[in-house]
Design a protein around this motif. Sequence first.
Motif, PDB file in Angstrom:
ATOM      1  N   GLU A  74      73.684  81.373  59.976  1.00 11.98           N
ATOM      2  CA  GLU A  74      72.746  81.422  61.094  1.00 11.98           C
ATOM      3  C   GLU A  74      71.652  80.396  60.863  1.00 11.98           C
ATOM      4  O   GLU A  74      71.175  80.222  59.745  1.00 11.98           O
ATOM      5  CB  GLU A  74      72.122  82.810  61.213  1.00 11.98           C
ATOM      6  N   ARG A  75      71.269  79.723  61.934  1.00 12.61           N
ATOM      7  CA  ARG A  75      70.192  78.741  61.861  1.00 12.61           C
ATOM      8  C   ARG A  75      68.863  79.491  62.046  1.00 12.61           C
ATOM      9  O   ARG A  75      68.658  80.186  63.028  1.00 12.61           O
ATOM     10  CB  ARG A  75      70.371  77.689  62.957  1.00 12.61           C
TER      11      ARG A  75
ATOM     12  N   TYR B 282      64.388  73.983  60.386  1.00  9.07           N
ATOM     13  CA  TYR B 282      65.593  74.788  60.518  1.00  9.07           C
ATOM     14  C   TYR B 282      66.455  74.665  59.272  1.00  9.07           C
ATOM     15  O   TYR B 282      66.666  73.586  58.758  1.00  9.07           O
ATOM     16  CB  TYR B 282      66.414  74.370  61.742  1.00  9.07           C
ATOM     17  N   ARG B 283      66.963  75.792  58.814  1.00 18.50           N
ATOM     18  CA  ARG B 283      67.871  75.869  57.665  1.00 18.50           C
ATOM     19  C   ARG B 283      69.036  76.778  58.048  1.00 18.50           C
ATOM     20  O   ARG B 283      68.880  77.692  58.850  1.00 18.50           O
ATOM     21  CB  ARG B 283      67.181  76.479  56.443  1.00 18.50           C
ATOM     22  N   TRP B 284      70.177  76.529  57.446  1.00 19.92           N
ATOM     23  CA  TRP B 284      71.337  77.386  57.643  1.00 19.92           C
ATOM     24  C   TRP B 284      71.422  78.349  56.480  1.00 19.92           C
ATOM     25  O   TRP B 284      71.369  77.943  55.332  1.00 19.92           O
ATOM     26  CB  TRP B 284      72.609  76.546  57.730  1.00 19.92           C
TER      27      TRP B 284
ATOM     28  N   GLU C 219      75.331  70.876  57.598  1.00 14.20           N
ATOM     29  CA  GLU C 219      74.051  70.402  57.079  1.00 14.20           C
ATOM     30  C   GLU C 219      73.733  68.981  57.548  1.00 14.20           C
ATOM     31  O   GLU C 219      72.592  68.669  57.847  1.00 14.20           O
ATOM     32  CB  GLU C 219      74.045  70.467  55.555  1.00 14.20           C
TER      33      GLU C 219
ATOM     34  N   ALA D  64      73.065  69.379  61.666  1.00 16.65           N
ATOM     35  CA  ALA D  64      72.117  70.350  62.210  1.00 16.65           C
ATOM     36  C   ALA D  64      70.757  70.383  61.527  1.00 16.65           C
ATOM     37  O   ALA D  64      69.895  71.145  61.916  1.00 16.65           O
ATOM     38  CB  ALA D  64      72.740  71.730  62.152  1.00 16.65           C
ATOM     39  N   ASN D  65      70.519  69.565  60.547  1.00 14.74           N
ATOM     40  CA  ASN D  65      69.198  69.595  59.908  1.00 14.74           C
ATOM     41  C   ASN D  65      68.362  68.414  60.301  1.00 14.74           C
ATOM     42  O   ASN D  65      68.725  67.433  60.752  1.00 14.74           O
ATOM     43  CB  ASN D  65      69.326  69.649  58.388  1.00 14.74           C
TER      44      ASN D  65
END
Length: 108
Positions: A53-54, A62-64, A104, A107-108
């Motif tokens: 989940e982000r 934001y981190r996963w 990563e 999405a980062n």
Amino acid sequence: MTPRLTAGMLVSALIRRAEELGGNGMVLAKGDATAGAILIQLAERGVPGDLLERRLDEAGVYRWSPTGPEDVDQRSDYIARRRRTDPDLWVIELDVAEAMTLVEDIAN
């Protein structure tokens, strides 16, 4: 404030990149196109991996992070509960080698 991709664009980019790398991706549940939360079921050659989940960290980045039950058989119930309380939630599956690296990178 740092500009960021909408949830719909991020989901599209993740799926497109997985396909470019010889894997596949699919939307299991469509959420809000602008700001919906995102869950990603990682897999490699059909073998389920982590559910991510982000989330925003303390610094506003934001981190996963892993979420939900580790037992794959319990995940569908977990996802259904989450969707009942958050109908804007996206759920996608990425089946590709090195899926975590892909997530990563994009999405980062």
